[in-house]
Design a protein around this motif. Sequence first.
Motif, mmCIF file in Angstrom:
data_model
loop_
_atom_site.group_PDB
_atom_site.id
_atom_site.type_symbol
_atom_site.label_atom_id
_atom_site.label_comp_id
_atom_site.label_asym_id
_atom_site.label_seq_id
_atom_site.Cartn_x
_atom_site.Cartn_y
_atom_site.Cartn_z
ATOM 1 N N THR A 137 -3.458 51.635 45.867
ATOM 2 C CA THR A 137 -2.258 50.847 45.565
ATOM 3 C C THR A 137 -1.161 51.805 45.105
ATOM 4 O O THR A 137 -1.319 52.500 44.094
ATOM 5 C CB THR A 137 -2.548 49.789 44.474
ATOM 6 N N GLY B 284 -1.513 48.301 40.506
ATOM 7 C CA GLY B 284 -2.661 47.433 40.786
ATOM 8 C C GLY B 284 -2.631 46.258 39.829
ATOM 9 O O GLY B 284 -1.595 45.606 39.658
ATOM 10 N N GLN C 55 -0.491 48.329 49.413
ATOM 11 C CA GLN C 55 -1.916 48.687 49.519
ATOM 12 C C GLN C 55 -2.273 49.324 50.859
ATOM 13 O O GLN C 55 -1.811 48.859 51.909
ATOM 14 C CB GLN C 55 -2.756 47.437 49.247
#
Length: 426
Positions: free
Chosen positions: A72, A163, A91
Amino acid sequence: MTCKCCNRRAFLTSAASAATASALMPAPALAQAAPRVVVIGGGFAGASAARTLKKADPRIAVTLVEASPTFTACPFSNLVIGGLREITAQQFGYDKVAADGIQIAFATATRVDPQARTLTLDNGSTLAYDRLVVAPGIDIRWDGLPGYTEAAAEKMPHAWKAGEQTLLLRRQLEAMQDGGVVVMSAPANPFRCPPGPYERASLIANYLKTKKPKSKLILLDAKDTFSKQRLFQNAWKELYPDHLEWVALSKGGKVTSVDVANHTLVTDFGNHKAAVANVIPPQKAGRIAEVAGVADATGWCPIDAATFESKSVPNIHVLGDAIIAGGMPKSAFSANAQAKVCAAAIVKLLDGQPPSQPKLINTCYSVVGPNYGITVAGVYIPVNGVLTDVQGAGGVSPVEAPPSTRAQEALFAQGWFNALTSEAFG
Ligand SMILES: Cc1cc2nc3c(=O)[nH]c(=O)nc-3n(C[C@H](O)[C@H](O)[C@H](O)COP(=O)(O)OP(=O)(O)OC[C@H]3O[C@@H](n4cnc5c(N)ncnc54)[C@H](O)[C@@H]3O)c2cc1C
């Protein structure tokens, strides 16, 4: 006729080509069959290094050790926090890296034995290397700010590793009542992404202005000066006069501790109670750097500026945010540029040849609001073993510029993100 800005860009382009050209040199005749290079960390530095190595000489057996099957990205994660982008756009997987012929081990490297030239993974396996590349990014210094523990980060997210933390901060902003005060803290240098806190403050202010107009953000800073300061401050005056207040070190901005129970950031000049608190704490090189013996007492890793080989442990190269990079900022762009130079140096060293003298570039884009981008760029060369800024080669966006220039830079930022992530992850 070319303007000063065009000349700068032309210089940067030629410097970029030089770095790329040296990274993609013709494959040398290696003395031994299949030398083994292991790369720890599949972020911007490690993934770029693994791919460049394999392209430069397909005979090198390259293994990438990465803790997570999905990366990420931090760049543009401030847009996610500000509600202007989804996390899925951040991502990336490793299928294309594997398709290049790179072995991938999804595991955490836990030990390095520099004498035996092996590393151990948390799944119990051992890998042997001829050259090791350590590119673990940063870790938070959990002992760096009293009161700020891993448990505290679940209440007052740092969101400095993208994330779950990014999403937590976004959800907290969404849940906050209109009128709530957001308090952010920025650390002293050095830390990952020098303009990052100011980009984040801008995009949170944009969110407040559009969605919670009675709220405001206070940015407490452990510094009096920061990257692209004039550009940011001009933009704040223009876009967010009622929604963003920056408090410098000399005005009491340094956060000395946090009181999680009371959701309060403490300074020598007073306490700031927050509806939402975003603490960007002090940092250090990722833990495996310390374990491998390549980090020094500062927590960061001294390297040779031409090869990125550790100054402490031979045959280990260190890249990206983990290193002491002289004038070069800790950015994804820097990490990628360093990876190319390091890969080219490793190919030469494995072949018994002297490495070339590199020239590296970095450009940091910041998005201050929708259609509003600004940049800082620099060129760096080793001088007495230290990566040093080439005076006059870089620069920042013009202070006075029409909205079309800011909009164009925001577009360039998007192009940069696409180019960099495709270089690293395919
Ligand atoms: C909010 C924010 C905004 C940013 N914006 C920009 C921007 O606009 N432009 C820019 O250039 N930079 C930006 N950055 C900085 C950029 O994200 C970092 O400089 C970059 O990620 C550094 O790359 P790296 O490879 O050193 O570390 P990372 O990208 O963090 O990669 C490290 C990898 O190593 C893995 N790892 C760590 N330890 C181990 C281990 N022991 N075993 C296996 N794997 C391990 C991790 O899982 C991770 O995937 C931003 C950062 C932040 C926080």
